[in-house]
Scaffold this motif. Structure first.
Motif, PDB file in Angstrom:
ATOM      1  N   LYS A  63     -32.205  38.202  86.735  1.00 19.50           N
ATOM      2  CA  LYS A  63     -33.016  38.003  85.532  1.00 19.50           C
ATOM      3  C   LYS A  63     -32.121  38.135  84.311  1.00 19.50           C
ATOM      4  CE  LYS A  63     -36.860  37.816  87.831  1.00 19.50           C
ATOM      5  NZ  LYS A  63     -37.135  36.519  88.377  1.00 19.50           N
ATOM      6  N   ILE A  64     -32.130  37.119  83.459  1.00 13.97           N
ATOM      7  CA  ILE A  64     -31.266  37.115  82.290  1.00 13.97           C
ATOM      8  C   ILE A  64     -32.086  36.706  81.075  1.00 13.97           C
ATOM      9  CG2 ILE A  64     -29.216  36.102  81.227  1.00 13.97           C
ATOM     10  CD1 ILE A  64     -28.188  35.605  84.089  1.00 13.97           C
ATOM     11  N   GLY A  65     -31.928  37.458  80.000  1.00 12.89           N
ATOM     12  CA  GLY A  65     -32.650  37.152  78.774  1.00 12.89           C
ATOM     13  C   GLY A  65     -31.904  37.662  77.565  1.00 12.89           C
ATOM     14  N   ILE A  66     -32.543  37.537  76.432  1.00 14.59           N
ATOM     15  CA  ILE A  66     -31.966  38.038  75.188  1.00 14.59           C
ATOM     16  C   ILE A  66     -32.962  38.976  74.532  1.00 14.59           C
ATOM     17  CG2 ILE A  66     -30.527  36.003  74.828  1.00 14.59           C
ATOM     18  CD1 ILE A  66     -32.571  35.208  72.593  1.00 14.59           C
ATOM     19  N   CYS A  67     -32.456  39.830  73.670  1.00 17.65           N
ATOM     20  CA  CYS A  67     -33.345  40.706  72.926  1.00 17.65           C
ATOM     21  C   CYS A  67     -32.847  40.827  71.499  1.00 17.65           C
ATOM     22  CB  CYS A  67     -33.455  42.073  73.587  1.00 17.65           C
ATOM     23  SG  CYS A  67     -31.955  43.031  73.516  1.00 17.65           S
ATOM     24  N   GLY A  68     -33.681  41.355  70.662  1.00 12.74           N
ATOM     25  CA  GLY A  68     -33.352  41.487  69.257  1.00 12.74           C
ATOM     26  C   GLY A  68     -34.176  40.517  68.436  1.00 12.74           C
ATOM     27  N   GLU A  69     -33.909  40.463  67.167  1.00 13.97           N
ATOM     28  CA  GLU A  69     -34.691  39.594  66.292  1.00 13.97           C
ATOM     29  C   GLU A  69     -34.549  38.123  66.659  1.00 13.97           C
ATOM     30  OE1 GLU A  69     -37.107  40.676  64.071  1.00 13.97           O
ATOM     31  OE2 GLU A  69     -36.571  42.391  65.320  1.00 13.97           O
ATOM     32  N   HIS A  70     -33.381  37.728  67.165  1.00  8.66           N
ATOM     33  CA  HIS A  70     -33.234  36.332  67.578  1.00  8.66           C
ATOM     34  C   HIS A  70     -34.101  36.011  68.791  1.00  8.66           C
ATOM     35  CE1 HIS A  70     -30.098  38.735  69.477  1.00  8.66           C
ATOM     36  NE2 HIS A  70     -30.244  37.967  70.517  1.00  8.66           N
ATOM     37  N   GLY A  71     -34.546  37.044  69.516  1.00  2.42           N
ATOM     38  CA  GLY A  71     -35.447  36.840  70.636  1.00  2.42           C
ATOM     39  C   GLY A  71     -36.814  36.343  70.207  1.00  2.42           C
ATOM     40  N   GLY A  72     -37.145  36.507  68.944  1.00  2.00           N
ATOM     41  CA  GLY A  72     -38.416  36.027  68.426  1.00  2.00           C
ATOM     42  C   GLY A  72     -38.279  34.787  67.566  1.00  2.00           C
ATOM     43  N   ASP A  73     -37.089  34.242  67.482  1.00  2.44           N
ATOM     44  CA  ASP A  73     -36.848  33.050  66.673  1.00  2.44           C
ATOM     45  C   ASP A  73     -37.133  31.794  67.496  1.00  2.44           C
ATOM     46  OD1 ASP A  73     -35.584  31.595  64.331  1.00  2.44           O
ATOM     47  OD2 ASP A  73     -34.291  30.954  65.991  1.00  2.44           O
ATOM     48  N   PRO A  74     -37.990  30.891  67.018  1.00  2.00           N
ATOM     49  CA  PRO A  74     -38.323  29.699  67.796  1.00  2.00           C
ATOM     50  C   PRO A  74     -37.119  28.873  68.247  1.00  2.00           C
ATOM     51  CG  PRO A  74     -39.879  29.957  66.010  1.00  2.00           C
ATOM     52  CD  PRO A  74     -38.804  30.997  65.807  1.00  2.00           C
ATOM     53  N   ASN A  75     -36.104  28.748  67.404  1.00  2.00           N
ATOM     54  CA  ASN A  75     -34.911  27.983  67.817  1.00  2.00           C
ATOM     55  C   ASN A  75     -34.162  28.682  68.946  1.00  2.00           C
ATOM     56  OD1 ASN A  75     -35.287  25.863  65.959  1.00  2.00           O
ATOM     57  ND2 ASN A  75     -34.300  27.050  64.346  1.00  2.00           N
ATOM     58  N   SER A  76     -34.072  29.995  68.873  1.00  2.00           N
ATOM     59  CA  SER A  76     -33.418  30.755  69.940  1.00  2.00           C
ATOM     60  C   SER A  76     -34.209  30.648  71.244  1.00  2.00           C
ATOM     61  CB  SER A  76     -33.288  32.232  69.561  1.00  2.00           C
ATOM     62  OG  SER A  76     -32.434  32.398  68.467  1.00  2.00           O
ATOM     63  N   ILE A  77     -35.527  30.704  71.137  1.00  2.00           N
ATOM     64  CA  ILE A  77     -36.374  30.611  72.322  1.00  2.00           C
ATOM     65  C   ILE A  77     -36.207  29.256  72.984  1.00  2.00           C
ATOM     66  CG2 ILE A  77     -38.786  30.513  73.085  1.00  2.00           C
ATOM     67  CD1 ILE A  77     -39.273  32.761  70.951  1.00  2.00           C
ATOM     68  N   ASP A  78     -36.149  28.209  72.192  1.00  2.00           N
ATOM     69  CA  ASP A  78     -35.948  26.865  72.734  1.00  2.00           C
ATOM     70  C   ASP A  78     -34.588  26.777  73.438  1.00  2.00           C
ATOM     71  OD1 ASP A  78     -36.971  24.202  73.098  1.00  2.00           O
ATOM     72  OD2 ASP A  78     -35.506  23.523  71.612  1.00  2.00           O
ATOM     73  N   LEU A  79     -33.563  27.340  72.833  1.00  2.00           N
ATOM     74  CA  LEU A  79     -32.236  27.337  73.453  1.00  2.00           C
ATOM     75  C   LEU A  79     -32.252  28.129  74.761  1.00  2.00           C
ATOM     76  CD1 LEU A  79     -29.218  26.676  73.415  1.00  2.00           C
ATOM     77  CD2 LEU A  79     -28.874  28.764  72.066  1.00  2.00           C
ATOM     78  N   CYS A  80     -32.909  29.277  74.781  1.00  2.00           N
ATOM     79  CA  CYS A  80     -33.000  30.083  76.005  1.00  2.00           C
ATOM     80  C   CYS A  80     -33.683  29.293  77.116  1.00  2.00           C
ATOM     81  CB  CYS A  80     -33.760  31.376  75.742  1.00  2.00           C
ATOM     82  SG  CYS A  80     -32.853  32.546  74.726  1.00  2.00           S
ATOM     83  N   GLN A  81     -34.721  28.549  76.764  1.00  2.00           N
ATOM     84  CA  GLN A  81     -35.421  27.713  77.744  1.00  2.00           C
ATOM     85  C   GLN A  81     -34.466  26.660  78.309  1.00  2.00           C
ATOM     86  OE1 GLN A  81     -38.486  27.870  79.012  1.00  2.00           O
ATOM     87  NE2 GLN A  81     -38.397  25.948  80.105  1.00  2.00           N
ATOM     88  N   GLU A  82     -33.713  26.016  77.436  1.00  2.00           N
ATOM     89  CA  GLU A  82     -32.760  24.992  77.866  1.00  2.00           C
ATOM     90  C   GLU A  82     -31.670  25.580  78.762  1.00  2.00           C
ATOM     91  OE1 GLU A  82     -31.177  22.622  74.668  1.00  2.00           O
ATOM     92  OE2 GLU A  82     -33.128  22.571  73.670  1.00  2.00           O
ATOM     93  N   LEU A  83     -31.253  26.811  78.477  1.00  7.39           N
ATOM     94  CA  LEU A  83     -30.184  27.452  79.242  1.00  7.39           C
ATOM     95  C   LEU A  83     -30.675  28.057  80.556  1.00  7.39           C
ATOM     96  CD1 LEU A  83     -28.295  29.277  76.343  1.00  7.39           C
ATOM     97  CD2 LEU A  83     -27.601  27.176  77.538  1.00  7.39           C
ATOM     98  N   GLY A  84     -31.986  28.110  80.736  1.00  9.33           N
ATOM     99  CA  GLY A  84     -32.539  28.664  81.963  1.00  9.33           C
ATOM    100  C   GLY A  84     -32.635  30.175  81.978  1.00  9.33           C
ATOM    101  N   LEU A  85     -32.689  30.788  80.797  1.00  5.60           N
ATOM    102  CA  LEU A  85     -32.861  32.237  80.751  1.00  5.60           C
ATOM    103  C   LEU A  85     -34.295  32.578  81.131  1.00  5.60           C
ATOM    104  CD1 LEU A  85     -30.841  33.273  77.579  1.00  5.60           C
ATOM    105  CD2 LEU A  85     -30.045  32.880  79.905  1.00  5.60           C
ATOM    106  N   ASP A  86     -34.503  33.814  81.577  1.00  8.15           N
ATOM    107  CA  ASP A  86     -35.798  34.220  82.104  1.00  8.15           C
ATOM    108  C   ASP A  86     -36.743  34.828  81.076  1.00  8.15           C
ATOM    109  OD1 ASP A  86     -35.247  33.726  84.995  1.00  8.15           O
ATOM    110  OD2 ASP A  86     -33.633  35.143  84.557  1.00  8.15           O
ATOM    111  N   TYR A  87     -36.217  35.432  80.039  1.00  8.65           N
ATOM    112  CA  TYR A  87     -37.086  36.130  79.092  1.00  8.65           C
ATOM    113  C   TYR A  87     -36.406  36.315  77.750  1.00  8.65           C
ATOM    114  CZ  TYR A  87     -34.246  40.269  79.945  1.00  8.65           C
ATOM    115  OH  TYR A  87     -33.199  41.144  80.043  1.00  8.65           O
TER     116      TYR A  87
END
Length: 115
Positions: A63-87
């Motif tokens: 399970k791989i994800g990000i946390c912090g304020e960028h974790g709530g940023d729509p652009n960061s969330i879209d990038l995480c989705q593209e990269l296959g992160l879990d949360y």
């Protein structure tokens, strides 16, 4: 928050010993995950030892994800989705925006995969 692989192994061993002791003492049935954050600059330098591609080669279900304020940023969330992160993890006030952005990203990526 660790800075190198030796710290991760040390603290992981300590955490497992404590949690398993409590599970045994309380006769509990508890599943848990242990992870790390690449947050300190020193950790970023050694990220190749603990990062996404190498980790998933060894443990595909990692399970791989990000946390912090960028974790709530729509652009960061879209990038995480593209990269296959879990949360993503973010402060409570960003959760509604993060959930909406995650849903939009899933829909967008589904639409793009049909093209």
């Amino acid at each position: 928050m660790i800075g190198e692989i030796k710290e991760l192994q040390y603290i992981k061993d300590v955490i497992i010993k404590v949690i398993d002791g409590v599970i045994e003492e309380k006769n509990a049935d508890l599943k848990y995950l242990i992870g790390t954050m690449i947050e300190v600059p020193r950790a970023a330098i050694t990220a190749d030892e603990i990062a996404v591609e190498l980790g998933r080669k060894v443990k595909p279900e990692l399970k791989i994800g990000i946390c912090g304020e960028h974790g709530g940023d729509p652009n960061s969330i879209d990038l995480c989705q593209e990269l296959g992160l879990d949360y993503v993890s973010c402060s409570p006030y960003r959760v509604p925006i993060a959930r909406l952005a995650a849903a939009q990203s899933i829909i967008k990526n589904k639409d793009q995969s049909k093209k």
